[in-house]
Design an enzyme around this catalytic site. Structure first.
Site, PDB file in Angstrom:
ATOM      1  CE  LYS A  21      39.896 103.286  11.388  1.00 37.34           C
ATOM      2  NZ  LYS A  21      38.558 103.843  11.560  1.00 37.34           N
ATOM      3  CD  GLU A  69      41.402 102.180   8.674  1.00 26.57           C
ATOM      4  OE1 GLU A  69      41.793 102.066   9.852  1.00 26.57           O
ATOM      5  OE2 GLU A  69      41.336 103.266   8.079  1.00 26.57           O
ATOM      6  CD  GLU A  92      47.217  97.974  12.659  1.00 28.62           C
ATOM      7  OE1 GLU A  92      46.292  97.159  12.767  1.00 28.62           O
ATOM      8  OE2 GLU A  92      47.307  98.775  11.710  1.00 28.62           O
ATOM      9  CG  ASN A 138      50.189 107.579   9.943  1.00 27.65           C
ATOM     10  OD1 ASN A 138      50.842 106.699   9.399  1.00 27.65           O
ATOM     11  ND2 ASN A 138      50.451 107.998  11.174  1.00 27.65           N
TER      12      ASN A 138
END
Length: 666
Positions: free
Chosen positions: A116, A288, A200, A235
């Protein structure tokens, strides 16, 4: 075309690949660990090879074990499924060295897009919009905190080799960044054998929309439209649909073309998925690329009619894609619900055990609707603590989104699972939620709508009356059976009275039941009546009723003086009593649950990773007490209030069962 392929995976995805291979006339080889000796994918395959102990890092992700199985069976190609070795370039290299085809992308593409950090750099160089973040390697928690502060909270801490929600944490403070870094690093090492972490910016109020790409080795790269994956918890995707209710034609085309351009830039072949974050203005940012078959691929297959596994196999065999971009249709709407072995009433913690009952809804397909269930388990099988908690992926298709959701609600009601905790009630709650029905969703949907956790569904009054009418009619059938068995009278039906009180969800409804050869009419105290039809008889666990010409599906468990009924996410204890019995029941005292406020109980079966406190230590509200690992996920247990630890009953490495006492407080 290949004559024999090996599936380097387990569970539902292994079964899924076997189905397509069988359709294509290709023999299959399954691999299995000690825990999966009797698994469904082992039973379905033409051959099966044992590859080691239960933990994945001693079996499913040990390249040498897979290579030995390939040599022993003479498999010509390997489909990796998803997870495990599916994005491992060393595995792809090992296959190439052995002269075995990898049913997936080239090694270069795996290395470029599967990592990633690298993929974000390449995307930026290709002019694809990316989320701000730090793509370099992060050495320790202190550096993670420093970088997080520079980016600006909130941040997303992610495993570079991650996927499926593993090794991901959102941090809003320095303390959460420090803690999240270590947990993500541990999960990444355990799940992927790669503990690299990057950070990020976390985009608030985002939608998670991904593009399915498909490419061959003849220069053709296509996109098969998008999937909306915004319904997530921790997630981890829970509900997906295709297409997205948010995108317009122009945005869909722009995202699809960017996804194809990125794939072509790295020489990508096979099926892959480019994931984007999309904001409220339909601005999209590259997140991604998953260089494998995606878990939620069935919804794409349902709206396009393309078997992605078949195309992956054909591309790996060197064939050209049989269609062009203009041939790919967007037909109707598909919804997928992921059925997990997780207890929604215990904050979705993993649940393991034997499936004492497992009856999925009947799979079917027509021009107006379809029901599909991708699964890797069976009734009587075991849900292990060693692997992902997914049991099945239930999908429905219909010409419109509204009908696909309606069909999903009915299919979830028909899905019978007993013996373990599972999220069927929660999935039903999502399908009924006004925001989901309207398409007004973001990745924060679950956290916002159930901030204190899921505590079940409260049915509206109209639904309560429908259930009460059904229960009254069913009780009459049960009473007739009891009269017949007891032999109280030759004309037993005359012994069953028509006046009853149905009590459920803190309501008591007086009703009168009048039966005839085609059903029953249930009249309430206010004079309103409902017509009830159905073929339920005592002992049946599923009741498919018709109430005033509308369907009602109930999971039924007969209880003293009534039933346990489950429908649309609600779990109801329903009492059906005579008026006198109901009057006396009102006088009965309520039994209170035991006081466990001074105990820390293990909320799930799992392993103790770490004990954070000592006996005699004073603790504060929210303080981390210990870490439990189950199904590859770390769960930190925190103090609910201030107190003092009086006794610790477990130590790191211990295997605990549900409700086992970990520590006690003064």
């Amino acid at each position: 075309m290949f004559k024999k392929i090996l599936i380097a995976n387990r569970g539902e995805i292994a079964c899924r690949v076997i189905k397509t291979a069988r359709k294509m006339g290709i023999s299959t080889v399954a691999v299995y660990s000690d825990a999966d000796r009797n698994a469904l994918h082992v039973q379905m395959a033409d051959e099966a090879v044992h590859i080691g102990p239960a933990p994945a890092n001693q079996s499913y992700i040990v390249i040498d074990r897979i290579m030995e199985a390939i040599r022993a069976t003479g498999a010509e190609a390997v489909h990796p499924g998803y997870g495990f070795l599916s994005e491992n370039s060393k595995f792809a290299e090992a296959l190439a060295a052995e002269g075995v085809a990898f049913i997936g992308p080239p090694v270069r593409a795996i290395e470029a897009m599967g990592d990633k950090i690298t993929s974000k750099k390449l995307a930026a160089e290709a002019g694809v919009s990316t989320v701000p973040g730090y793509m370099g390697l992060i050495s320790d928690a202190d550096e993670a905190v420093k970088i997080s502060g520079e980016i600006g909270y909130p941040v997303m801490i992610k495993a570079s080799a991650g996927g499926g929600g593993k090794g991901m944490r959102i941090a809003w403070t320095d303390e959460e960044a420090r803690e999240g870094f270590q947990s993500s690093k541990n999960e990444a090492a355990s799940s992927f054998g790669d503990d690299r972490i990057f950070i990020e910016k976390f985009v608030t109020q985002p939608r998670h929309i991904e593009i399915q790409v498909l490419a061959d080795s003849h220069g053709n790269t296509l996109y098969l439209h998008e999937r909306e994956c915004s319904i997530q918890r921790r997630n981890q995707k829970v509900v997906e649909e295709a297409p997205s209710p948010f995108l317009d034609i122009a945005t869909r085309k722009a995202m699809g073309e960017q996804a194809c351009a990125l794939a072509a830039a790295v020489g990508y072949t096979s099926a892959g998925t480019v994931e984007f974050i999309v904001d409220g203005e339909r601005n999209f940012y590259f997140l991604e690329m998953n260089t494998r078959l995606q878990v939620e691929h069935p919804v794409t297959e349902l709206i396009t009619g393309i078997d992605l596994v078949e195309q992956m196999i054909r591309v790996a065999a060197g064939e050209k894609l049989p269609f062009a971009q203009g041939d790919i249709q967007l037909n109707g709407w598909a919804v997928e619900s992921r059925l997990y072995a997780e207890d929604p009433y215990r904050n979705f913690l993993p649940s393991i055990g034997r499936l004492s009952r497992y009856r999925p809804p009947v799979e079917e397909a027509s021009e107006t609707h379809a029901v599909r269930n991708d699964t890797g388990v069976y009734e009587g099988g075991e849900i292990s603590m060693y692997y992902d908690p997914m049991i099945a992926k239930l999908c429905t298709w219909a010409p419109t989104r509204k009908d696909a959701i309606k069909d999903m609600s009915v299919a979830l009601d028909r899905f019978e699972v007993e013996g373990i905790g599972h999220n069927l009630p929660f999935l039903s709650a999502v399908m009924e939620h006004p925001k989901f029905v309207s398409g007004d969703i973001t990745t924060a949907f679950i956290a916002e709508e159930w901030p204190e956790g899921f505590e079940g569904v409260t049915l509206p009054d109209a639904s309560i009356r429908r259930v009460a009418a059904a229960a009254a009619a069913m009780n009459r059938v049960a009473e007739i059976r009891r009269s017949r068995v007891s032999g109280r009278m030759d004309n037993h039906e005359r012994k069953v009275g028509g006046d009853w009180v149905v009590s459920l969800q803190n309501q008591s409804l007086a009703v009168k039941v009048v039966a005839d050869p085609t059903g029953s009419t249930v009249t309430f105290e206010d004079g309103a009546s409902m017509r009830v039809k159905g073929q339920w008889t005592p002992g049946m666990r599923l009741a498919e009723m018709i109430i005033d010409d509308l369907p009602l599906v109930l999971k039924v468990e007969e209880k003293t003086s009534g039933f346990r009924l489950r429908t649309r996410g609600a779990d109801l204890r329903v009492y059906v009593r005579t008026p006198r019995q109901a009057e006396l029941a009102e006088l009965m005292p309520e039994k209170l649950p035991p006081d466990t406020s001074r105990l820390l109980l293990c909320p799930m079966p799992g392993l103790v990773v770490k004990i954070n406190v000592e006996e005699g230590e004073e603790i504060q509200e929210g303080q981390a007490l210990c870490t439990i690992e189950a199904m590859k996920m770390e769960n930190i247990l925190r103090a609910e209030r201030r107190g003092v630890v009086s006794k610790i009953n477990a130590e790191p490495g211990a295997s605990l069962s549900v409700d086992q006492v970990i520590m006690e407080f003064e």
